[in-house]
Scaffold this active site. Structure first.
Site, PDB file in Angstrom:
ATOM      1  N   ASN A  34      39.758  74.058  -1.740  1.00 35.34           N
ATOM      2  CA  ASN A  34      40.001  73.866  -0.400  1.00 35.34           C
ATOM      3  C   ASN A  34      40.225  72.404  -0.359  1.00 35.34           C
ATOM      4  O   ASN A  34      39.616  71.410  -0.594  1.00 35.34           O
ATOM      5  CB  ASN A  34      38.442  74.001   0.397  1.00 35.34           C
ATOM      6  CG  ASN A  34      38.663  73.502   1.668  1.00 35.34           C
ATOM      7  OD1 ASN A  34      39.632  73.214   2.270  1.00 35.34           O
ATOM      8  ND2 ASN A  34      37.621  73.425   2.556  1.00 35.34           N
ATOM      9  N   TRP A  35      41.544  72.197  -0.080  1.00 38.65           N
ATOM     10  CA  TRP A  35      42.109  70.885  -0.114  1.00 38.65           C
ATOM     11  C   TRP A  35      41.764  70.129   0.943  1.00 38.65           C
ATOM     12  O   TRP A  35      41.945  68.715   1.041  1.00 38.65           O
ATOM     13  CB  TRP A  35      43.531  70.825  -0.431  1.00 38.65           C
ATOM     14  CG  TRP A  35      44.241  71.669  -1.765  1.00 38.65           C
ATOM     15  CD1 TRP A  35      43.270  72.009  -2.755  1.00 38.65           C
ATOM     16  CD2 TRP A  35      45.571  71.880  -2.177  1.00 38.65           C
ATOM     17  NE1 TRP A  35      44.172  72.386  -3.994  1.00 38.65           N
ATOM     18  CE2 TRP A  35      45.540  72.344  -3.562  1.00 38.65           C
ATOM     19  CE3 TRP A  35      46.819  71.308  -1.730  1.00 38.65           C
ATOM     20  CZ2 TRP A  35      46.536  72.732  -4.192  1.00 38.65           C
ATOM     21  CZ3 TRP A  35      47.898  71.742  -2.295  1.00 38.65           C
ATOM     22  CH2 TRP A  35      47.699  72.458  -3.850  1.00 38.65           C
ATOM     23  N   LYS A  36      41.325  70.730   2.063  1.00 39.72           N
ATOM     24  CA  LYS A  36      41.063  69.909   3.328  1.00 39.72           C
ATOM     25  C   LYS A  36      42.261  69.227   3.753  1.00 39.72           C
ATOM     26  O   LYS A  36      43.519  69.633   3.580  1.00 39.72           O
ATOM     27  CB  LYS A  36      39.974  69.106   3.164  1.00 39.72           C
ATOM     28  CG  LYS A  36      38.566  69.916   2.331  1.00 39.72           C
ATOM     29  CD  LYS A  36      37.279  69.187   2.615  1.00 39.72           C
ATOM     30  CE  LYS A  36      36.053  70.202   1.957  1.00 39.72           C
ATOM     31  NZ  LYS A  36      34.880  69.458   1.932  1.00 39.72           N
ATOM     32  N   HIS A  81      34.145  77.084   8.146  1.00 44.53           N
ATOM     33  CA  HIS A  81      33.662  75.955   7.161  1.00 44.53           C
ATOM     34  C   HIS A  81      32.903  74.974   8.047  1.00 44.53           C
ATOM     35  O   HIS A  81      33.196  74.765   9.480  1.00 44.53           O
ATOM     36  CB  HIS A  81      34.852  75.187   6.649  1.00 44.53           C
ATOM     37  CG  HIS A  81      34.709  74.146   5.767  1.00 44.53           C
ATOM     38  ND1 HIS A  81      34.234  72.934   6.016  1.00 44.53           N
ATOM     39  CD2 HIS A  81      34.639  74.491   4.376  1.00 44.53           C
ATOM     40  CE1 HIS A  81      33.855  72.334   4.919  1.00 44.53           C
ATOM     41  NE2 HIS A  81      34.210  73.228   3.840  1.00 44.53           N
ATOM     42  N   GLU A 108      32.806  72.055   8.364  1.00 51.11           N
ATOM     43  CA  GLU A 108      33.548  70.877   9.193  1.00 51.11           C
ATOM     44  C   GLU A 108      34.192  71.451  10.146  1.00 51.11           C
ATOM     45  O   GLU A 108      34.323  70.564  11.365  1.00 51.11           O
ATOM     46  CB  GLU A 108      34.529  69.979   8.167  1.00 51.11           C
ATOM     47  CG  GLU A 108      33.866  69.273   6.927  1.00 51.11           C
ATOM     48  CD  GLU A 108      34.595  69.475   5.841  1.00 51.11           C
ATOM     49  OE1 GLU A 108      35.775  69.645   5.482  1.00 51.11           O
ATOM     50  OE2 GLU A 108      33.947  69.036   4.588  1.00 51.11           O
ATOM     51  N   GLU A 148      27.726  77.318   1.310  1.00 45.54           N
ATOM     52  CA  GLU A 148      27.951  75.778   1.290  1.00 45.54           C
ATOM     53  C   GLU A 148      26.858  75.098   1.938  1.00 45.54           C
ATOM     54  O   GLU A 148      27.085  74.853   3.245  1.00 45.54           O
ATOM     55  CB  GLU A 148      29.382  75.542   1.906  1.00 45.54           C
ATOM     56  CG  GLU A 148      30.528  76.374   1.200  1.00 45.54           C
ATOM     57  CD  GLU A 148      31.763  75.330   1.355  1.00 45.54           C
ATOM     58  OE1 GLU A 148      32.382  75.010   0.322  1.00 45.54           O
ATOM     59  OE2 GLU A 148      32.240  75.074   2.332  1.00 45.54           O
ATOM     60  N   GLY A 160      30.588  67.148  -0.393  1.00 47.06           N
ATOM     61  CA  GLY A 160      31.130  65.803  -0.441  1.00 47.06           C
ATOM     62  C   GLY A 160      30.326  64.700  -0.790  1.00 47.06           C
ATOM     63  O   GLY A 160      30.538  63.491  -0.411  1.00 47.06           O
ATOM     64  N   SER A 173      29.949  70.046  -3.938  1.00 52.40           N
ATOM     65  CA  SER A 173      29.945  69.257  -4.939  1.00 52.40           C
ATOM     66  C   SER A 173      29.974  69.799  -6.336  1.00 52.40           C
ATOM     67  O   SER A 173      29.384  69.396  -7.270  1.00 52.40           O
ATOM     68  CB  SER A 173      28.857  68.333  -4.916  1.00 52.40           C
ATOM     69  OG  SER A 173      28.911  67.523  -3.869  1.00 52.40           O
ATOM     70  N   GLY A 225      35.871  71.635  -3.128  1.00 56.12           N
ATOM     71  CA  GLY A 225      36.693  70.724  -2.289  1.00 56.12           C
ATOM     72  C   GLY A 225      37.172  69.434  -3.130  1.00 56.12           C
ATOM     73  O   GLY A 225      38.133  69.969  -3.972  1.00 56.12           O
ATOM     74  N   GLY A 226      36.523  68.394  -3.225  1.00 57.15           N
ATOM     75  CA  GLY A 226      37.086  67.299  -3.994  1.00 57.15           C
ATOM     76  C   GLY A 226      37.603  67.446  -5.427  1.00 57.15           C
ATOM     77  O   GLY A 226      38.764  67.092  -5.664  1.00 57.15           O
TER      78      GLY A 226
END
Ligand code: 13P
Length: 253
Positions: free
Chosen positions: A9-11, A98, A100, A170, A176, A216, A237-238
Site C-alpha cells: 500500500n503505497w498510500k 483502510h 486511515e 491491520e 506506521g 509495520s 505500507g512503508g
C-alpha cells in the site's frame, strides 16, 4: 485453496518517476528471486495505476490495486473514482476500509457495505481492512470490535461473493509505528476472524478466504508473521516503498 498475497500500500507517496523506478526494480527482483505462487499487488495512488500497469505488461505474478473507490456508480461526485472506472482500466484489486480512510474520511460500515458491493459488482477483488485502535486493544475489546467490523461490512454477502474478498487485519496501533503485532497476536486474531467467517458461512468457505496481516511489516519480521497457519500474507505500507525490502518481504512467504 486460498491464495498467498503480499500487497504493498503505497498510500500517498512518490512522484510518477519514482513510482516507475520502484516498479521496474520490483519487476526485475521478483522475476529473479521470488519462487512459489505468491501473488504480489501494488496498490498505487490512482494516477499511477495505468503507468504502473503498463510497465507490468503481462506479468503473471504482479498486479495493481487501487486504495479506494467510490460507493456511487457514476455522476456528479467531483474528485471521486468509481469501481467501473477501475474495471475499465483493468485494475483487479481495491483496498476498502483502510483505517486511515475510517479515521480521516469518516468511513463506516454502512458506507463500506456499499463500496464492497459495487467493487464486487464490477469484478474487483476488495482488500477489506479491519483492526482495532490501541485503546480498544488495551481494554481487551479487540476481538469484539474486529468481528463487528467484518460482520457489519461483509456478512450481507452470499457465500459465493465473500470468497472473492480478501481480508486484511491491520491493528491501528501497529500502522506506521514500527510497533508490529507479535506473530502470536496476529495468528490469534486471524484465527478469530476465520472462526467468525466459518460460523456464518461454514468451514469450507472460511478456508478459502485469504487473511493478510498489516502493520509495520518489514523484512526482519515478515517470516515469523507469515509462518502462522492463518496468516496468508501481508498488506505492507512503508516497507513496500523500497524495492529491496519489499522483495525480501515477498520472499518471506
Ligand atoms: P505500515 O506497514 O507502514 O505500518 O502500514 C501498514 C498499512 O497501513 C498498510 O495498509
Amino acid at each position: 485453496m486460498r491464495s498467498k498475497i503480499v500487497a504493498g500500500n503505497w498510500k500517498m507517496n512518490k512522484t510518477l518517476e519514482e513510482a516507475q523506478t520502484l516498479t521496474s526494480e520490483l519487476i526485475g527482483m521478483i522475476a529473479d528471486e521470488v519462487k512459489g505462487n505468491v501473488k504480489v499487488v501494488l496498490c498505487t495512488p490512482f494516477p499511477y495505476l495505468v503507468p504502473v500497469k503498463n510497465l507490468l505488461g503481462s506479468n503473471a505474478r504482479i498486479s495493481v490495486g487501487a486504495q479506494n473507490c467510490s460507493e456511487h456508480a457514476s455522476g456528479a461526485y467531483t474528485g471521486e473514482t468509481s469501481a467501473s472506472m477501475l474495471k475499465s482500466m483493468g485494475v483487479p484489486y481495491v483496498i476498502l476500509g483502510h483505517s486511515e480512510r475510517r479515521q480521516y474520511f469518516g468511513e463506516d460500515s454502512k458506507l463500506l457495505t456499499k463500496k464492497t458491493d459495487i467493487a464486487l459488482a464490477n469484478g474487483l477483488t476488495p482488500i477489506f481492512c479491519c483492526g482495532e485502535p490501541l485503546e480498544v486493544r488495551e481494554a481487551n475489546g479487540h476481538e469484539q470490535l474486529v468481528k463487528k467490523q467484518v460482520e457489519e461490512a461483509l456478512f450481507h454477502l452470499s457465500a459465493e461473493a465473500i470468497q472473492k474478498v480478501v481480508i486484511a487485519y491491520e491493528p491501528v496501533w501497529a500502522i506506521g509505528t514500527g510497533k508490529t503485532a507479535t506473530a502470536q497476536q496476529a495468528q490469534d486474531m486471524h484465527a478469530i476472524i476465520r472462526k467468525h467467517l466459518a460460523a456464518k458461512y461454514g468451514q469450507a468457505v472460511a478456508e478459502e478466504i485469504s487473511i493478510l496481516y498489516g502493520g509495520s511489516v518489514n523484512a526482519a519480521n515478515a517470516k515469523e508473521l507469515f509462518a502462522n497457519p492463518d496468516v496468508d500474507g501481508g498488506l505492507v505500507g512503508g516497507a513496500s516503498l523500497k524495492s529491496r525490502e519489499f522483495t525480501e518481504i515477498i520472499k518471506s512467504i
